[in-house]
Design an enzyme around this catalytic site. Structure first.
Site, PDB file in Angstrom:
ATOM      1  N   TYR A 161       3.616  -6.781  17.199  1.00  0.00           N
ATOM      2  CA  TYR A 161       3.634  -5.880  16.096  1.00  0.00           C
ATOM      3  C   TYR A 161       4.544  -4.710  16.451  1.00  0.00           C
ATOM      4  CZ  TYR A 161       3.023  -2.194  12.597  1.00  0.00           C
ATOM      5  OH  TYR A 161       3.257  -1.235  11.733  1.00  0.00           O
ATOM      6  N   ASN A 168      -8.540  -4.906   8.997  1.00  0.00           N
ATOM      7  CA  ASN A 168      -8.492  -4.526  10.578  1.00  0.00           C
ATOM      8  C   ASN A 168      -8.549  -3.224  10.666  1.00  0.00           C
ATOM      9  OD1 ASN A 168      -7.413  -7.233  11.132  1.00  0.00           O
ATOM     10  ND2 ASN A 168      -5.856  -6.623   9.930  1.00  0.00           N
ATOM     11  N   TYR A 217       0.708  -1.229   0.177  1.00  0.00           N
ATOM     12  CA  TYR A 217      -0.184  -0.037  -0.026  1.00  0.00           C
ATOM     13  C   TYR A 217       0.697   0.984  -0.028  1.00  0.00           C
ATOM     14  CZ  TYR A 217      -3.394   3.346   2.155  1.00  0.00           C
ATOM     15  OH  TYR A 217      -3.993   4.708   2.419  1.00  0.00           O
ATOM     16  N   LEU A 262      -9.932   0.855  10.160  1.00  0.00           N
ATOM     17  CA  LEU A 262     -10.942   1.701  10.052  1.00  0.00           C
ATOM     18  C   LEU A 262     -11.535   2.054   8.548  1.00  0.00           C
ATOM     19  CD1 LEU A 262     -13.590   2.885  11.175  1.00  0.00           C
ATOM     20  CD2 LEU A 262     -12.177   5.135  11.508  1.00  0.00           C
ATOM     21  N   GLY A 275      -6.458  -2.840  23.546  1.00  0.00           N
ATOM     22  CA  GLY A 275      -5.000  -2.208  23.145  1.00  0.00           C
ATOM     23  C   GLY A 275      -5.325  -0.785  22.384  1.00  0.00           C
ATOM     24  N   LYS A 285       8.686  -2.990  15.925  1.00  0.00           N
ATOM     25  CA  LYS A 285       9.270  -1.558  15.372  1.00  0.00           C
ATOM     26  C   LYS A 285       9.904  -1.022  16.582  1.00  0.00           C
ATOM     27  CE  LYS A 285       6.413  -1.267  11.510  1.00  0.00           C
ATOM     28  NZ  LYS A 285       7.159  -1.522  10.373  1.00  0.00           N
ATOM     29  N   SER A 340       6.491   3.419  13.091  1.00  0.00           N
ATOM     30  CA  SER A 340       4.760   3.610  13.348  1.00  0.00           C
ATOM     31  C   SER A 340       4.864   4.578  14.680  1.00  0.00           C
ATOM     32  CB  SER A 340       4.564   2.313  13.687  1.00  0.00           C
ATOM     33  OG  SER A 340       3.180   2.506  13.977  1.00  0.00           O
TER      34      SER A 340
HETATM   35  P1  NAD Z   1       1.714  -3.481   3.134  1.00  0.00           P
HETATM   36  O1  NAD Z   1       1.317  -5.058   3.865  1.00  0.00           O
HETATM   37  O2  NAD Z   1       0.824  -3.491   2.051  1.00  0.00           O
HETATM   38  O3  NAD Z   1       2.976  -3.656   2.622  1.00  0.00           O
HETATM   39  C1  NAD Z   1       4.183  -4.423   3.054  1.00  0.00           C
HETATM   40  C2  NAD Z   1       4.937  -5.087   1.630  1.00  0.00           C
HETATM   41  O4  NAD Z   1       5.923  -5.802   2.408  1.00  0.00           O
HETATM   42  C3  NAD Z   1       3.904  -6.059   1.200  1.00  0.00           C
HETATM   43  O5  NAD Z   1       4.042  -6.223  -0.293  1.00  0.00           O
HETATM   44  C4  NAD Z   1       4.374  -7.455   1.493  1.00  0.00           C
HETATM   45  O6  NAD Z   1       4.160  -8.380   0.359  1.00  0.00           O
HETATM   46  C5  NAD Z   1       5.853  -7.148   1.963  1.00  0.00           C
HETATM   47  N1  NAD Z   1       6.566  -8.115   2.655  1.00  0.00           N
HETATM   48  C6  NAD Z   1       6.201  -8.519   4.000  1.00  0.00           C
HETATM   49  N2  NAD Z   1       7.397  -9.546   4.334  1.00  0.00           N
HETATM   50  C7  NAD Z   1       8.032  -9.712   3.314  1.00  0.00           C
HETATM   51  C8  NAD Z   1       9.140 -10.345   3.205  1.00  0.00           C
HETATM   52  N3  NAD Z   1       9.458 -11.152   3.996  1.00  0.00           N
HETATM   53  N4  NAD Z   1       9.869 -10.294   2.191  1.00  0.00           N
HETATM   54  C9  NAD Z   1       9.569  -9.632   0.953  1.00  0.00           C
HETATM   55  N5  NAD Z   1       8.386  -8.715   1.032  1.00  0.00           N
HETATM   56  C10 NAD Z   1       7.815  -8.802   2.077  1.00  0.00           C
HETATM   57  O7  NAD Z   1       1.779  -2.837   4.351  1.00  0.00           O
HETATM   58  P2  NAD Z   1       1.790  -0.873   4.150  1.00  0.00           P
HETATM   59  O8  NAD Z   1       0.578  -0.315   4.722  1.00  0.00           O
HETATM   60  O9  NAD Z   1       2.223  -0.502   2.569  1.00  0.00           O
HETATM   61  O10 NAD Z   1       3.059  -0.908   5.126  1.00  0.00           O
HETATM   62  C11 NAD Z   1       4.361  -0.635   4.823  1.00  0.00           C
HETATM   63  C12 NAD Z   1       5.075  -0.524   6.244  1.00  0.00           C
HETATM   64  O11 NAD Z   1       4.620   0.633   6.922  1.00  0.00           O
HETATM   65  C13 NAD Z   1       5.068  -2.138   7.034  1.00  0.00           C
HETATM   66  O12 NAD Z   1       6.624  -1.846   7.622  1.00  0.00           O
HETATM   67  C14 NAD Z   1       4.010  -1.216   8.132  1.00  0.00           C
HETATM   68  O13 NAD Z   1       4.527  -1.976   9.417  1.00  0.00           O
HETATM   69  C15 NAD Z   1       4.603   0.063   8.348  1.00  0.00           C
HETATM   70  N6  NAD Z   1       3.480   0.859   8.830  1.00  0.00           N
HETATM   71  C16 NAD Z   1       2.298   0.882   8.105  1.00  0.00           C
HETATM   72  C17 NAD Z   1       1.063   1.553   8.643  1.00  0.00           C
HETATM   73  C18 NAD Z   1      -0.327   1.444   8.196  1.00  0.00           C
HETATM   74  O14 NAD Z   1      -1.098   2.082   8.860  1.00  0.00           O
HETATM   75  N7  NAD Z   1      -0.509   0.890   6.830  1.00  0.00           N
HETATM   76  C19 NAD Z   1       1.200   2.354   9.887  1.00  0.00           C
HETATM   77  C20 NAD Z   1       2.511   2.489  10.417  1.00  0.00           C
HETATM   78  C21 NAD Z   1       3.741   1.635   9.882  1.00  0.00           C
HETATM   79  C1  WQD Z   2      -8.578   3.452  14.205  1.00  0.00           C
HETATM   80  C2  WQD Z   2      -9.552   3.712  15.058  1.00  0.00           C
HETATM   81  C3  WQD Z   2     -10.384   1.732  16.325  1.00  0.00           C
HETATM   82  C4  WQD Z   2     -11.755  -0.782  12.726  1.00  0.00           C
HETATM   83  C5  WQD Z   2      -3.166   0.684  13.641  1.00  0.00           C
HETATM   84  C6  WQD Z   2      -1.996  -0.026  14.334  1.00  0.00           C
HETATM   85  C7  WQD Z   2      -0.724   1.092  14.344  1.00  0.00           C
HETATM   86  C8  WQD Z   2      -0.678   1.509  12.830  1.00  0.00           C
HETATM   87  C9  WQD Z   2      -1.866   2.111  11.984  1.00  0.00           C
HETATM   88  C10 WQD Z   2       0.043  -0.357  11.299  1.00  0.00           C
HETATM   89  C11 WQD Z   2      -9.616   2.982  16.337  1.00  0.00           C
HETATM   90  C12 WQD Z   2     -11.411   2.145  15.213  1.00  0.00           C
HETATM   91  C13 WQD Z   2     -11.222   0.468  13.650  1.00  0.00           C
HETATM   92  C14 WQD Z   2     -13.510  -0.886  12.866  1.00  0.00           C
HETATM   93  C15 WQD Z   2     -13.571   0.795  14.637  1.00  0.00           C
HETATM   94  N1  WQD Z   2       0.388   0.581  12.376  1.00  0.00           N
HETATM   95  N2  WQD Z   2     -12.035   1.062  14.463  1.00  0.00           N
HETATM   96  N3  WQD Z   2     -13.951  -0.244  13.992  1.00  0.00           N
HETATM   97  O1  WQD Z   2      -5.575   1.124  15.762  1.00  0.00           O
HETATM   98  O2  WQD Z   2      -5.331   3.439  15.338  1.00  0.00           O
HETATM   99  O3  WQD Z   2      -3.617   1.786  14.247  1.00  0.00           O
HETATM  100  O4  WQD Z   2      -3.011   1.051  12.146  1.00  0.00           O
HETATM  101  O5  WQD Z   2       0.854  -0.718  10.703  1.00  0.00           O
HETATM  102  O6  WQD Z   2       0.310   0.544  14.832  1.00  0.00           O
HETATM  103  O7  WQD Z   2      -2.407   0.013  15.638  1.00  0.00           O
HETATM  104  O8  WQD Z   2      -5.924   2.157  13.396  1.00  0.00           O
HETATM  105  O9  WQD Z   2      -7.654   1.858  11.510  1.00  0.00           O
HETATM  106  O10 WQD Z   2      -7.242   0.028  13.260  1.00  0.00           O
HETATM  107  O11 WQD Z   2      -8.268   2.134  14.118  1.00  0.00           O
HETATM  108  O12 WQD Z   2     -14.054   1.594  15.334  1.00  0.00           O
HETATM  109  O13 WQD Z   2     -13.718  -1.816  12.390  1.00  0.00           O
HETATM  110  O14 WQD Z   2     -10.946   2.959  14.327  1.00  0.00           O
HETATM  111  O15 WQD Z   2     -10.856   1.203  17.460  1.00  0.00           O
HETATM  112  O16 WQD Z   2     -10.135   3.790  17.356  1.00  0.00           O
HETATM  113  P1  WQD Z   2      -4.896   2.075  14.868  1.00  0.00           P
HETATM  114  P2  WQD Z   2      -7.048   1.496  12.947  1.00  0.00           P
END
Ligand code: NAD
Ligand code: WQD
Length: 341
Positions: free
Chosen positions: A150, A199, A12, A201, A295, A154, A125
């Site tokens: 998770y 998972n 993403y 929102l 959590g 980080k 994160s």
């Molecule tokens: P995503 O799952 O869409 O992208 C992660 C990518 O990594 C995927 O394409 C997956 O196939 C690849 N991947 C995972 N394990 C791998 C491995 N062992 N070898 C090769 N490829 C692998 O997630 P995203 O939302 O794009 O998130 C990217 C990064 O940002 C992640 O590290 C995530 O933890 C971090 N992050 C995301 C969010 C969020 O809310 N989306 C928030 C904070 C941090």
């Molecule tokens: C947002 C708000 C829920 C779903 C998570 C990870 C964080 C980061 C980003 C990922 C909260 C509420 C959600 C639903 C709801 N990293 N909610 N109904 O929890 O802030 O952050 O994603 O890589 O580490 O914890 O994001 O989008 O899950 O929730 O009411 O069906 O929406 O309770 O208040 P969160 P979220």
């Protein structure tokens, strides 16, 4: 122009960052095992930008396989997106999360060391601020106590990267602490495509809007917040992606470790998200109030001043843009990248 390796770049945030890097003139190479993404996302990045992207299907934990990427290309910097990110799943399968997230980081750092690549940007994160720190979060706060594996991965990966940089003075590390990325590219061609029941929102709201889910459950309305629902710092994924371009410019010119929050600094509640989505898109989102989710913190939002001061970056998109672009992506791609469904 510099060449940037995006580990996990088909996902993403990686796909949106690819668009912004390519549009800024950088060359992009993606290494991904497609465990949570698909090659179609990269094809669409190429369509949007009119530029080609070299890809490697590789598990980044597998250092021997990863070495080919470093051997065959002259890399200037690495962005490490590759990780598993589902909070609930990490509680069920902690070893999978520690193994995948830590090993990808170690393999990348070892390859970088062997091939003389000295710049890395890491997808961290806001979760590392943990339970103790007060909002708004600032970068110099100590990392806190996480509520799930998770989050701990980080915290640990930030520590590993800091230690690696202490030992190698030439290593330049940028830790980007993302808040809550939502939205999609304005073309509607790329967006978030979670597997199974979402998972998070916004993808859940989008799937209710498109008829794939019946209704949204709002987790708790008895928090000590203005409307009783949790507040988060939602950030448009294109703003986030542009933050990576600024971070690449920065990491290439500096050494040591620098941490940046990537958020807007303005929190919105779950109810405000639902209301705005309904209003800008003219669609009703059936919803009910349910129990709190284990959590969840009542509030999480950034102080985003440092990124503005040091990187010259700030967000440009509004919550209405985030809701409109999410829907534009979802309605054009009701089953995500899987058109056969
Ligand atoms: P995503 O799952 O869409 O992208 C992660 C990518 O990594 C995927 O394409 C997956 O196939 C690849 N991947 C995972 N394990 C791998 C491995 N062992 N070898 C090769 N490829 C692998 O997630 P995203 O939302 O794009 O998130 C990217 C990064 O940002 C992640 O590290 C995530 O933890 C971090 N992050 C995301 C969010 C969020 O809310 N989306 C928030 C904070 C941090
Ligand atoms: C947002 C708000 C829920 C779903 C998570 C990870 C964080 C980061 C980003 C990922 C909260 C509420 C959600 C639903 C709801 N990293 N909610 N109904 O929890 O802030 O952050 O994603 O890589 O580490 O914890 O994001 O989008 O899950 O929730 O009411 O069906 O929406 O309770 O208040 P969160 P979220």
């Amino acid at each position: 122009m510099s060449t940037i390796l995006l580990a996990g770049g088909a996902g993403y945030i990686g796909s949106h960052t690819s668009v912004e890097l390519l549009s800024s003139g950088y060359d992009v190479i993606i290494a991904d095992n497609y465990s949570n993404s698909c090659p179609e996302a990269v094809r669409r990045v190429e369509k949007i930008t009119g530029r080609s992207v070299k890809t490697y299907e590789v598990d980044i934990q597998d250092k021997t396989a990863l070495e080919a990427v470093f051997r065959e290309n002259k890399l200037d910097a690495v962005i490490h997106f590759a990780g598993l990110k589902a909070v609930g799943e990490s509680v069920e399968k902690p070893l999978l999360y520690y193994r995948n997230n830590i090993d990808t980081t170690l393999s990348l750092l070892e390859c970088m060391n062997e091939y003389g690549v000295k710049n890395i940007i890491f997808s961290s994160s806001a979760t590392v601020y943990g339970e103790e720190n007060p909002v708004p979060y600032t970068e110099e706060m100590k990392r806190g106590t996480c509520t799930n594996p998770y989050g701990w991965t980080k915290v640990m990966m930030e520590q590993i990267l800091e230690d690696a940089s202490k030992a190698d003075k030439e290593l330049s590390v940028v830790l980007l602490r993302y808040f809550n990325p939502i939205g999609a590219h304005s073309s509607g061609m790329i967006g978030e495509d979670p597997q199974g029941i979402p998972n998070n929102l916004m993808p859940y709201v989008a799937q209710v809007a498109v008829g794939r889910r019946e209704k949204l459950t709002i987790f708790g309305n008895d928090y000590d917040t203005p409307d009783g629902t949790c507040r988060r710092d939602y950030i448009h994924v294109t703003d986030l992606a542009k933050g990576h371009v600024k971070a690449v410019d920065y990491v290439l010119k500096n050494s040591g470790v620098e941490i940046f929050n990537l958020g807007t600094g303005t929190p919105y509640s779950v109810t405000e998200i639902v209301d705005t989505f309904e209003k800008v898109n003219g669609i009703k989102i059936p919803h009910v109030y349910g129990a709190r989710r284990a959590g969840d913190l009542p509030e999480s939002y950034a102080n985003a001043d440092k990124a503005l001061r040091v990187l010259g970056w700030k967000t440009e998109k509004t919550l209405a843009d985030m809701c409109r672009d999410t829907w534009n992506w979802q309605k054009n791609n009701p089953n995500g990248y899987n058109t056969a469904e």
